[in-house]
Each structure stands twice: as C-alpha cells, then as structure tokens.
Write a protein that holds these residues in place. Structure first.
Motif, PDB file in Angstrom:
ATOM      1  N   ASP A 161      36.147  47.666  35.006  1.00  0.00           N
ATOM      2  CA  ASP A 161      37.469  47.316  35.531  1.00  0.00           C
ATOM      3  C   ASP A 161      37.372  46.055  36.382  1.00  0.00           C
ATOM      4  O   ASP A 161      36.554  45.992  37.316  1.00  0.00           O
ATOM      5  CB  ASP A 161      38.030  48.454  36.385  1.00  0.00           C
ATOM      6  N   VAL A 162      38.203  45.064  36.055  1.00  0.00           N
ATOM      7  CA  VAL A 162      38.278  43.826  36.832  1.00  0.00           C
ATOM      8  C   VAL A 162      39.742  43.432  37.002  1.00  0.00           C
ATOM      9  O   VAL A 162      40.611  43.888  36.258  1.00  0.00           O
ATOM     10  CB  VAL A 162      37.503  42.663  36.145  1.00  0.00           C
ATOM     11  N   GLU A 163      39.981  42.597  37.999  1.00  0.00           N
ATOM     12  CA  GLU A 163      41.318  42.042  38.229  1.00  0.00           C
ATOM     13  C   GLU A 163      41.196  40.552  38.468  1.00  0.00           C
ATOM     14  O   GLU A 163      40.200  40.094  39.028  1.00  0.00           O
ATOM     15  CB  GLU A 163      41.964  42.684  39.456  1.00  0.00           C
ATOM     16  N   TYR A 164      42.232  39.815  38.045  1.00  0.00           N
ATOM     17  CA  TYR A 164      42.254  38.374  38.286  1.00  0.00           C
ATOM     18  C   TYR A 164      43.700  37.880  38.254  1.00  0.00           C
ATOM     19  O   TYR A 164      44.575  38.517  37.659  1.00  0.00           O
ATOM     20  CB  TYR A 164      41.376  37.617  37.287  1.00  0.00           C
ATOM     21  N   PRO A 165      43.945  36.756  38.931  1.00  0.00           N
ATOM     22  CA  PRO A 165      45.322  36.251  38.996  1.00  0.00           C
ATOM     23  C   PRO A 165      45.756  35.604  37.674  1.00  0.00           C
ATOM     24  O   PRO A 165      44.987  34.902  37.028  1.00  0.00           O
ATOM     25  CB  PRO A 165      45.275  35.213  40.114  1.00  0.00           C
ATOM     26  N   ARG A 166      46.993  35.865  37.319  1.00  0.00           N
ATOM     27  CA  ARG A 166      47.625  35.197  36.171  1.00  0.00           C
ATOM     28  C   ARG A 166      48.231  33.890  36.656  1.00  0.00           C
ATOM     29  O   ARG A 166      48.411  33.694  37.867  1.00  0.00           O
ATOM     30  CB  ARG A 166      48.732  36.075  35.598  1.00  0.00           C
TER      31      ARG A 166
END
Length: 182
Positions: A55-60
């Motif tokens: 699981d990762v998150e990053y800005p659009r």
C-alpha cells in the motif's frame, strides 16, 4: 542486510513505472521496516505484500491523494523478475554468524533457503538439515521474515515446506530423489 536493496529498488521502479519516486520509496521502506511481535506474523504480513502489493499513497496533479499498490513481483511474466541464487550467503545477527547453503533472491528479496547435507556422510541426514533451519529461525530470524520456501536435502531425500512446517508434517511428505529425476 538480508534484502538486496538496490535490486529491490530497481524491481519496484521497473514494476511500477507510472508511480512517482516517492511511492517507490514508500514501498521499499515498508518492506524493510516490516516488523511484528513474532517471526511468523511478520512472515505472513510480508506474504500479503508479496501477493497483493504494498500500500502506497502519492499526490495526483489535482492535489488529491491516490492510494495504490506497488508490486514487488511480476507474477504474469516470471522470467522478467530479477533472480539470484547465492551460495553460502552470510548473515550476522545478534552475534550469530550463519551461512545457509543456498539463498534464492527474487527482486532482492530472500524468498527461499536451501539447506543441503552430504549424502556420503552417514551423520548428515535430512533431519540434521532440518535442525539447521531451526537454528536459522532462532539466530538469524531477519532472513526468514521474507521467506516463502524452505528446502532440505541429504542428497537422497528432500523435503519442502514453509516457515511453519514442522518435522512431523515434513516426514509425511516424503520424497525420494533418484537419478531419473536429476
């Protein structure tokens, strides 16, 4: 270190080309920092990452945050992964210096350990190989938290199992090696 970091980083970049570098870094950091109260729990948590992705998150571009899964392995094209087998891979942990006979790395992750005994040595049995794996679990647990497969052989017999396979289970799964299977 038991993870070959440069190989892992390269694989994460290659397998997740549309993700930004920050997501790649988050993925490999989560793999390296994986820790639970027990070796078995850690191994199971890693298996989920291996199977499902990290699981990762990053800005659009619009400023919102995207949640995603960073793949660690290409299951569709197995040959496109980075495979490496190391003979006598040395691990030093808590003053213990151990060298499993063979460690199989997939994309820098030590997924299999193979412990071999000499068939010509009557004191070296499949169960002395099994005992050696138990020593590795106790003394170099960091190597086994990523493990998916354990193999033991005395040149005449072989057994294969997971981290939690006990001697009784392995004894029921008898496999005899012979020249027709070499």
């Amino acid at each position: 270190e038991v993870v070959l970091l440069k190989r892992l980083q390269s694989a994460i970049r290659r397998l997740n080309p549309t993700m930004p570098e920050s997501a790649h870094e988050e993925a490999w950091r989560k793999v390296l920092l994986l820790s639970t109260p027990s070796l078995v729990q850690t191994n199971r948590a890693f298996h989920r990452m291996l199977r499902d992705g990290v699981d990762v998150e990053y800005p659009r571009p619009d400023g919102s945050i995207k949640g995603d899964k960073a793949r660690l392995v290409d299951f569709g094209e197995v040959a496109s992964n980075d495979w490496l087998v190391v003979n006598q891979f040395t691990v030093v942990e808590a003053h213990h210096n151990r060298r499993p006979d063979l460690v199989v790395f997939l994309n820098g992750l030590p997924l299999a350990i193979i412990e071999l005994k000499n068939a010509a040595d009557e004191n070296a049995t499949i169960w002395t190989a099994y005992s050696q794996l138990q020593t590795y679990k106790a003394e170099i647990a960091s190597l086994l938290q990523y493990n998916g497969l354990l193999v033991i052989s005395d040149g005449l017999q072989a057994r294969i199992g997971s981290l939690t396979a006990n001697q009784e289970w392995l004894d029921r799964k008898s496999t005899r090696l012979n020249s027709s299977h070499a």
